[in-house]
Structure formats: C-alpha cells, structure tokens
Scaffold this motif. Structure first.
Motif, PDB file in Angstrom:
ATOM      1  N   THR A 437     -11.450 -20.486  68.473  1.00 33.38           N
ATOM      2  CA  THR A 437     -12.832 -21.144  67.781  1.00 33.38           C
ATOM      3  C   THR A 437     -12.389 -21.978  66.985  1.00 33.38           C
ATOM      4  N   ASP A 469     -22.105 -28.890  64.273  1.00 30.97           N
ATOM      5  CA  ASP A 469     -23.226 -28.272  64.607  1.00 30.97           C
ATOM      6  C   ASP A 469     -23.885 -28.712  65.966  1.00 30.97           C
ATOM      7  N   PRO A 472     -22.375 -26.391  71.616  1.00 29.62           N
ATOM      8  CA  PRO A 472     -22.874 -25.225  72.008  1.00 29.62           C
ATOM      9  C   PRO A 472     -22.808 -23.875  71.155  1.00 29.62           C
ATOM     10  N   ASP A 473     -21.769 -23.720  70.491  1.00 25.92           N
ATOM     11  CA  ASP A 473     -21.301 -22.250  69.944  1.00 25.92           C
ATOM     12  C   ASP A 473     -21.315 -22.660  68.326  1.00 25.92           C
ATOM     13  N   ASP A 476     -18.297 -21.065  66.602  1.00 25.28           N
ATOM     14  CA  ASP A 476     -17.684 -20.394  67.488  1.00 25.28           C
ATOM     15  C   ASP A 476     -17.162 -20.897  68.870  1.00 25.28           C
ATOM     16  N   THR A 477     -17.348 -22.298  68.721  1.00 24.59           N
ATOM     17  CA  THR A 477     -16.712 -22.849  69.761  1.00 24.59           C
ATOM     18  C   THR A 477     -15.257 -22.933  70.026  1.00 24.59           C
TER      19      THR A 477
END
Length: 589
Positions: A437, A469, A472-473, A476-477
């Motif tokens: 991530t 930001d 998608p996550d 945590d992407t």
C-alpha cells in the motif's frame, strides 16, 4: 609416468567438504530421515519378496486348491501394499527432509544477502542472486536427500534381488550381469520422458522470487530505513508458505505411486485367481524361470537409478559451492559501537580518497570539506565527477580508503551501522517502491509504527495527497511492483514523503526532483525548502535552477572540489559553475 594435477587431487576433497557441510543441514531432521531409511528397507524387502513370491505362485498353480487361491491372492496384494508403505515412507519423509533443507538454506542465504556490502551487489546481477535462492538451492537439496535415498533404497533392492537370483540359478545370474546394463539403458530411455514431465511441476516460487528481487534491488532503501527485519519477516513468511505447499505436493506424489501399485496388484491378483480356477487353468508349465525373470525385470529400475546418483551428487555439489560462496562472503564491516539518539548533523570530510574495487585511479581525491549542522550544500558537476559517490560514503554504502569522515566529531567507523543510517534520510533518482500500500511504502521499515496522521502529514508536505486522495483506496491503495501504477512524479513524491516521515537530521537528495514536471517540481521545491531548515542537507541536481537557494554550492570535477560558494558569488566569479549555468540555460533557450 603420468603426473597428477594438484587441482585434480584437491577437487574431490573440496567436494567432500562441501557435501559434509550439506549433510549438516540434515542432522536436525534425523528422525524424519530415519523414517525414510526404514521406508527404504521395507521397499527393498518387498521388492525382493515380490520375486520370491513367484515360487508360491508356481506352487499354487500346481496345486490349485481353494485355500491356495485365497492365500495367493492375499499374498500378492500384501506384498504390493507392503512395498507401497515403504515407498510412501521413503518418498514423503525424504521429501520432508529435502524441503526443510531447502527452507533452511534459503533463510540463511537471504539473511546473508541482507548484510553483504554494496560492492557485492555491484558485482552480481539481481537475477543471478534470485536464481541462487530458487534453482540452485533446489539442486543442493537433490544432493543431500534424493541421492542418499536412491543409494539406500535401490542399493538394498539390488543386493536382495541379486542374492535371490544367485540362490535360484548362478549361471543365469552371470548371464544377467552381462545384459543387465542393456536392460537398464532401455528402462532409462523409457523413463526420461516421465522425468522431464515431472520436473516441470513447480512449487510456489513466484512469491519468493518477487520478495527477494525487491529486497535485493532496493537494498539501499532497505538499509537506510532499517527495513532488514521487515524484509526478513516477509521473506520468512513466503518461504514457509512455499515449504507448506511443497510438502503437500510431496505427500500427493508419494501416495499416488503406492496407490497405483496396489491397484495394479489387485488386478494381477484377480487375474491369477482366475487362472487358478480349474475350468480356466488347463495345462500350464511351471519352473523357477518365472521367479528369476521377475527378479531380473524388477532389478532394471534400481540399476538405472543407482547409476544416476553420481550425476545428482555432482550437480548438487556444484550448486552448493555457488550457494555457500555467497553465504561465506564477508558481511559489511560493522565494528562500531557508538549509538547516538540523534546527531546534530555537523559533517566533516578530512582528506577523503576513494576508488572502486579493481580500479587504479581514485574516484574521489583528497576531499576536505566542513558542513555545519543545518546547512544545505548542493553538489554540481558533469556526470562522473564523483557527486553520487561522495554522498554514498555518508551511509557507508562504500568505505573510503584514506582520510576520514566525521559526524559531530565522531568517525563514521565509530558508529554502529544501523545507528548511523538511522540519522540519514535518502531520496535517489531511481525510486524504489514495494508491491504494497501507499501507506506501507511511506512508513517503511523502522517507520512502520508511525501514526496514520504522521503518514498523511508527510504525504501532504510532499504534495502527494493531491493524487493519493483521488485513488480508490487512498493510502491503502496497492501500487504494484515498484509502483508500476504510478507516474514518475508520483513515485518520486512518495519517496520524498518517506524521507520527510523519517525526520532524520541528515538529508541526502540525489536528483530527487528529476522525475517531476515543472509544476510538481515547484511544489516539491517549496516542501524541500521547508524540511531542509534545521537539517544538514546534501543535494545533487543537474538542473541548476533547483539548487540556487542552497547555502553553499560545490562544483566537482574529476573527483575534486574545484569551486565553492553561493549561487550569485559563483556566477560573478565566471568559473566552472558559471560555465555550467550558461550552458544549461542556453540549451533550454
């Protein structure tokens, strides 16, 4: 008279020493190895018993009573089942030993790679090092386990069958010993195709190669940010997963052989049972020849197997020599004991000389330089002038040959390596990111316990939140292998955020803004100007516009500092810096 080459006499001794070292990895697994030996004995006894049982077959054929029919049927199934038990014990437990040896070798080799000096990685391609961890270690285990089990199992089988054949008819045995190698050659040719197909079955090697490749190629980031323990744990996990999967595969292979053998035995027993029926038997001749042929046919496979052992051992020993050569490499020199909590950042180069191994000329020549704590120093010069080499000496990626480098009056050699590197944050032109991530890439290694707020703050200062930001996550992407999902500028900003989060008193920026567009570079430059306050910063940049506000600019040529001063003063002097500045801006125009 034939003379003996000393190398020829020393080589077997060297091979034997290597093989003894390999067998040391088997010692902790003596119980499983003993079970494998017992399985080999059972297998050999059953193989000999199969040939001897032919006499009972003949007797039952001559006296086809109902009792003989039942006993013979049970005998055949029992012998094959007994042999199947030996096969399973032999194959599974020797595989258990082998896979654990592989696991132990991989762990030890990987742990050693994390401690080797930079020069070793300069001399060895990462792909070759990964190959040591994967293919070579597999070859090594072949020599320690398979060769031993083949020698025991097939050797005992040959002795048992040969003894039975000599007891049956020594003259025919003598004939068999002549044609035996031909039989073995035919069987070997027929089995090669199966062996080629079975060798294509691979375990879960992808994760091991991936983690090892990342750690090896990114070794500077791993060490600067204290990621050794993180990488060690990550590698231990994937290697243990590989161990588990390989043992499952081994048990499947080990059980499939005896199951097939028992099924074939049941079919043969059924056929024999039918043959002994009075209405089917008819007139059939008997003789010891049947038992002899059975023994001779059974012996073909073990003869072929034993003849292949030497090749397996030699292949394994050659791989072991390569693996052990890496394990025996001298680790980074780490004899220092000084462990400061946080240095002020005073840096002094005192007559430092450095040359790369096997080079005659120095890359750095008598570098003497004093950098007060909190000062920003920019290094400029043509490619090959020694800028990156100079800053690589600070975290001791390389050790200088003459002179000394001091931080707060303490020689770099006095620092414990992890304590020294804890004082330094590094951002290089070649950004290293991991398949994890965004948050884990920023809070990497020794930074993993940093709060979420601290990670966001570092990302914000590096102007990285504006793209994080939008993902998608968010933090945590998962960004893929080496940040493949990100642009060059985005990857560079994550590396800067990582350095900002570390908050080290010494900051090294080696072409840190090279991958950024003009707009991103402006934002990053503002962030860097803020973070550089109160920190000793060494900046390397080809674009002179990015270092104009540095407290001091050093111009390097041929491993020496030829000019030193502020931007405006150096331009007014009309020397080497002015020429570089004029050339760069004329190219832009």
């Amino acid at each position: 008279m034939k003379t003996t080459d000393p190398a020829e006499t020393s080589q077997p001794e060297s091979n034997w020493q290597t093989y003894k070292r390999l067998l040391a990895y088997v010692k902790p697994l003596w119980l499983a190895f003993s079970m494998a030996v017992i399985g080999n004995v059972i297998y050999a006894a059953a193989s000999t018993g199969m040939a001897a049982a032919m006499e009972y077959v003949i007797e039952a054929i001559e006296n086809p009573t109902e009792q003989n029919r039942v006993l013979l049927t049970l005998l055949i199934v029992g012998v094959f089942a007994f042999r199947g038990l030996g096969t399973f014990m032999s194959q599974y437990f020797i595989s258990y030993v082998g896979r654990n040896v592989i696991h132990a070798l991989r762990i030890e080799l990987f742990d050693r790679l994390l401690t080797l000096p930079s020069r070793y990685f300069d001399d060895n391609a990462s792909g070759r090092l990964v190959s040591k961890l994967t293919f070579n270690v597999e070859q090594v285990a072949e020599a320690t386990t398979n060769a031993v089990t083949i020698t025991l199992r097939e050797g005992l089988t040959i002795l048992g069958l040969l003894g039975f054949m000599l007891y049956t008819n020594w003259k025919l045995t003598a004939v068999f010993l002549i044609v035996g190698p031909l039989i073995g050659a035919v069987v070997s040719y027929a089995s090669k195709r199966f062996r080629r197909l079975s060798q294509r079955i691979q375990g879960s090697m992808g994760d091991i190669t991936h983690v090892a490749s990342e750690s090896i190629s990114g070794y500077r980031v791993v060490r600067t940010f204290g990621g050794e323990d993180y990488e060690r744990d990550r590698f231990h996990q994937v290697s243990h997963h590989n161990l588990t999967q390989s043992l499952k595969m081994a048990s499947t292979q080990a059980i499939s052989v005896p199951v097939i053998q028992v099924l074939v035995a049941i079919a043969i027993a059924t056929l024999v049972w039918l043959m002994l029926a009075p209405e089917i038997r008819g007139a059939m001749s008997t003789g010891e020849l049947i038992a002899f042929i059975t023994a001779a046919t059974t012996m073909a496979k073990p003869i072929r197997q034993v003849t292949s052992v030497h090749a397996k051992i030699q292949k394994g020993v050659a791989a072991a020599l390569d693996v052990f050569s890496t394990m025996d490499e001298e680790a980074e020199r780490d004899q220092g004991t000084f462990v400061p909590e946080r240095v002020k950042g005073d840096i002094r180069f005192d007559g430092v000389c450095f040359r790369y191994r096997d080079q005659l000329d120095n890359v750095l020549e008598q570098i003497s330089l004093s950098i007060p704590a909190g000062q920003s120093v920019a290094l400029v010069g043509r490619s090959g002038s020694g800028k990156s080499t100079l800053v690589s000496l600070l975290p001791r990626f390389y050790d200088y040959h003459d002179g000394d480098i001091l931080i707060d009056g303490h020689s770099l050699m006095d620092f414990r390596l992890d304590a020294l590197r804890a004082q330094i944050a590094l951002v290089t032109q070649n950004v290293v990111l991991f398949n994890d991530t965004i948050a884990a890439n920023i809070a990497y290694g020794s930074l993993k316990d940093c709060s979420r707020e601290a990670v966001r703050e570092a990302a914000a200062k590096a102007h990285a939140l504006e793209f994080i930001d939008r993902m998608p996550d968010g933090l945590d992407t998962v960004i893929g292998d080496n940040g493949v999902m990100l642009s060059g500028g985005q990857r560079q900003r994550l590396a800067i955020a990582r350095a900002l989060l570390k908050d080290a008193p010494i900051l090294i920026l080696d072409e840190a803004t090279s991958a950024l567009d003009t707009e991103s570079e402006r934002h990053i430059q503002e962030a860097l100007e803020t973070v550089m306050q109160g920190r000793t910063t060494l900046v390397i940049a080809h674009r002179l516009s990015t270092i104009e506000k540095a407290d001091r600019i050093l111009v390097m040529e041929a491993g020496q500092i030829v000019e030193s001063g502020a931007h405006d003063d150096l331009l007014a002097a009309g020397g080497a810096y002015a020429q570089l500045h004029q050339k760069q801006f004329s190219e832009v125009e």
